[in-house]
Design an enzyme around this catalytic site. Structure first.
Site, PDB file in Angstrom:
ATOM      1  N   ARG A 182      -2.000  -5.294  -3.026  1.00  0.00           N
ATOM      2  CA  ARG A 182      -3.078  -5.064  -3.990  1.00  0.00           C
ATOM      3  C   ARG A 182      -4.401  -5.680  -3.542  1.00  0.00           C
ATOM      4  O   ARG A 182      -5.222  -6.082  -4.368  1.00  0.00           O
ATOM      5  CB  ARG A 182      -2.687  -5.627  -5.374  1.00  0.00           C
ATOM      6  CG  ARG A 182      -1.410  -5.062  -5.954  1.00  0.00           C
ATOM      7  CD  ARG A 182      -1.538  -3.582  -6.211  1.00  0.00           C
ATOM      8  NE  ARG A 182      -0.365  -3.043  -6.927  1.00  0.00           N
ATOM      9  CZ  ARG A 182      -0.193  -1.776  -7.210  1.00  0.00           C
ATOM     10  NH1 ARG A 182      -1.115  -0.895  -6.839  1.00  0.00           N
ATOM     11  NH2 ARG A 182       0.866  -1.364  -7.853  1.00  0.00           N
ATOM     12  N   GLY A 184      -6.657  -3.994  -1.823  1.00  0.00           N
ATOM     13  CA  GLY A 184      -7.666  -2.940  -1.728  1.00  0.00           C
ATOM     14  C   GLY A 184      -7.727  -2.307  -0.358  1.00  0.00           C
ATOM     15  O   GLY A 184      -8.632  -1.516  -0.076  1.00  0.00           O
ATOM     16  N   SER A 186      -5.759   0.015   1.059  1.00  0.00           N
ATOM     17  CA  SER A 186      -5.608   1.477   1.049  1.00  0.00           C
ATOM     18  C   SER A 186      -6.879   2.149   0.540  1.00  0.00           C
ATOM     19  O   SER A 186      -7.326   3.168   1.089  1.00  0.00           O
ATOM     20  CB  SER A 186      -4.419   1.879   0.175  1.00  0.00           C
ATOM     21  OG  SER A 186      -3.207   1.445   0.743  1.00  0.00           O
ATOM     22  N   ALA A 203       1.998   9.521   5.216  1.00  0.00           N
ATOM     23  CA  ALA A 203       2.706   8.604   4.328  1.00  0.00           C
ATOM     24  C   ALA A 203       4.017   8.196   4.980  1.00  0.00           C
ATOM     25  O   ALA A 203       4.850   9.050   5.288  1.00  0.00           O
ATOM     26  CB  ALA A 203       2.963   9.275   2.981  1.00  0.00           C
ATOM     27  N   HIS A 221      -1.788   6.860  -5.634  1.00  0.00           N
ATOM     28  CA  HIS A 221      -2.338   7.073  -4.292  1.00  0.00           C
ATOM     29  C   HIS A 221      -2.693   8.548  -4.094  1.00  0.00           C
ATOM     30  O   HIS A 221      -3.754   8.886  -3.561  1.00  0.00           O
ATOM     31  CB  HIS A 221      -1.319   6.642  -3.233  1.00  0.00           C
ATOM     32  CG  HIS A 221      -1.359   5.180  -2.921  1.00  0.00           C
ATOM     33  ND1 HIS A 221      -1.773   4.682  -1.709  1.00  0.00           N
ATOM     34  CD2 HIS A 221      -1.054   4.099  -3.673  1.00  0.00           C
ATOM     35  CE1 HIS A 221      -1.721   3.364  -1.727  1.00  0.00           C
ATOM     36  NE2 HIS A 221      -1.270   2.980  -2.901  1.00  0.00           N
ATOM     37  N   ARG A 225      -6.701  10.682  -3.524  1.00  0.00           N
ATOM     38  CA  ARG A 225      -7.081  11.358  -2.284  1.00  0.00           C
ATOM     39  C   ARG A 225      -7.801  12.678  -2.574  1.00  0.00           C
ATOM     40  O   ARG A 225      -7.487  13.372  -3.544  1.00  0.00           O
ATOM     41  CB  ARG A 225      -5.836  11.627  -1.426  1.00  0.00           C
ATOM     42  CG  ARG A 225      -5.102  10.356  -1.037  1.00  0.00           C
ATOM     43  CD  ARG A 225      -4.156  10.608   0.107  1.00  0.00           C
ATOM     44  NE  ARG A 225      -3.020  11.436  -0.243  1.00  0.00           N
ATOM     45  CZ  ARG A 225      -1.846  10.969  -0.651  1.00  0.00           C
ATOM     46  NH1 ARG A 225      -1.666   9.667  -0.797  1.00  0.00           N
ATOM     47  NH2 ARG A 225      -0.853  11.787  -0.912  1.00  0.00           N
ATOM     48  N   GLU A 233       4.621  13.436   5.381  1.00  0.00           N
ATOM     49  CA  GLU A 233       5.527  12.310   5.170  1.00  0.00           C
ATOM     50  C   GLU A 233       6.450  12.206   6.377  1.00  0.00           C
ATOM     51  O   GLU A 233       7.290  13.080   6.604  1.00  0.00           O
ATOM     52  CB  GLU A 233       6.332  12.503   3.882  1.00  0.00           C
ATOM     53  CG  GLU A 233       5.466  12.533   2.623  1.00  0.00           C
ATOM     54  CD  GLU A 233       6.283  12.721   1.365  1.00  0.00           C
ATOM     55  OE1 GLU A 233       7.532  12.838   1.469  1.00  0.00           O
ATOM     56  OE2 GLU A 233       5.692  12.763   0.272  1.00  0.00           O
TER      57      GLU A 233
END
Length: 353
Positions: A182, A184, A186, A203, A221, A225, A233
């Protein structure tokens, strides 16, 4: 067409009068006046009936203006979504855009050919959504755009002449963003690539199965985007990096390594020492292959990874084993990266050589 930017701030300017936020507190009153654009000294974009020779269209991309000489301006402010198909209209000569709101709109315009490398992009409607002017400049550099002071005059004829001599928009090929949970990291990776015309989001994490918390995280997420990004993936990152050149965002290296531990049966589970050593060797081989692919990639890639070792020492052998492996892999990738940064509480700390 002469474009005079009388004001480049948001509806109330920047700082907003009387606003107690940190962003407004950093600036002197009147730093950026409320947005006001005048064309050729006589046309405002708010005019209901523009003078003869000017055509103003309200489209999905914004307010499109064509001047008497055929010069084309896009003023993209407020909610708007471009068509997914390539427009037949010619590219714009100048774009004025509320980039802090939705920079992915610029990526979509580039994807559809309405913005070219020669198109000047000027950020407008600037305000306290951005923490500071320095942060605005940092983001605009990623997006291939600029901000100008109030009162700036842009002439489309001069812009066209200057674009011939303009230096190309250069971005680092390999970027590694580290951070804790957490932090930030990403969001920072997505922000950096928001204005790109084509991005493949890679991913590496699990699908989530029936875990509501993980599914909610994956959904958040995905919803962040841009709609025109492609999602893949996979844990075969070596193939992604050695594939066709393009732009990719890998999120993330930590979940990739956890999947590799699973695939190689490398977690300590009572397996005889010789068998476990062989499993760890297979993990090391996969990490070496990833580092080699990272070093040799022709693509532009931003990867997110977890910084380890800043918190409590893991209580389990598996946790300590994973921490050490990820720390070594982070170092190897960082050595082969043009750009490395640490994200802490949403703030970005560059890690230069």
């Amino acid at each position: 067409m002469e474009i005079r930017l009388e004001g480049t701030g948001g509806p109330e300017g920047w700082p907003v009068p009387g606003c107690p936020c940190a962003s407004c507190g950093r600036l002197a009153p009147g730093h950026r006046r409320p947005a006001s654009i005048v064309l050729d000294g006589r046309v405002r974009l708010t005019d209901a009936r523009p003078p003869a020779g000017y055509v103003i269209r309200r489209t999905a991309d914004g307010c499109e203006v064509t001047g008497p000489g055929g010069d084309r301006l896009l003023y993209a402010v407020g909610p708007a979504t471009g068509s997914p198909a390539r427009d037949a209209d010619a590219p714009f000569d100048v774009v004025l855009m509320d980039l802090p709101d939705r920079p992915e709109r610029l990526g979509d315009l580039r994807r559809r050919g309405r913005v070219t490398p020669a198109t000047p992009i000027i950020a407008v409607h600037l305000g306290h959504r951005i923490p500071a002017e320095s942060e605005l400049a940092r983001r605009l550099e990623f997006w291939g755009a600029t901000a100008v002071p109030d009162g700036t005059v842009v002439d489309t004829a001069s812009v066209r002449a200057a674009s011939v001599q303009a230096a190309p928009w250069v971005r680092p090929r390999r970027t590694l963003l580290l951070g804790g949970s957490r932090s930030g990291k990403s969001e920072e990776a997505e922000l950096r690539l928001a204005a790109e015309p084509e991005v493949t989001y890679v991913a590496t994490g699990p699908s989530g199965g029936d875990d509501p918390a993980w599914l909610a995280r994956v959904r958040a997420h995905r919803e962040r985007r841009p709609a025109h990004w492609r999602t893949v993936e996979t844990t075969d990152l070596a193939s992604v990096l050695s594939g066709v050149p393009g732009t990719s965002l890998i999120d993330g290296i930590g979940t990739w390594l956890a999947a590799v531990f699973d695939e190689c049966a490398a977690w300590p589970d009572g397996t005889p020492a010789a068998g476990h050593r062989a499993a760890l060797d297979r993990v090391a081989e996969r990490c070496d292959a990833l580092t080699a692919a990272w070093r040799g990639t022709r693509a532009r890639v931003v990867a997110v990874t977890d910084e380890v070792g800043l918190g409590v020492i893991p209580a389990t052998p598996a946790g300590r084993l994973f921490r050490d492996a990820l720390g070594r892999l982070n170092q190897a990738l960082a050595r082969e990266s043009e750009d490395v940064a640490l994200v802490v509480s949403g703030r970005v700390v560059p890690l230069p050589l």
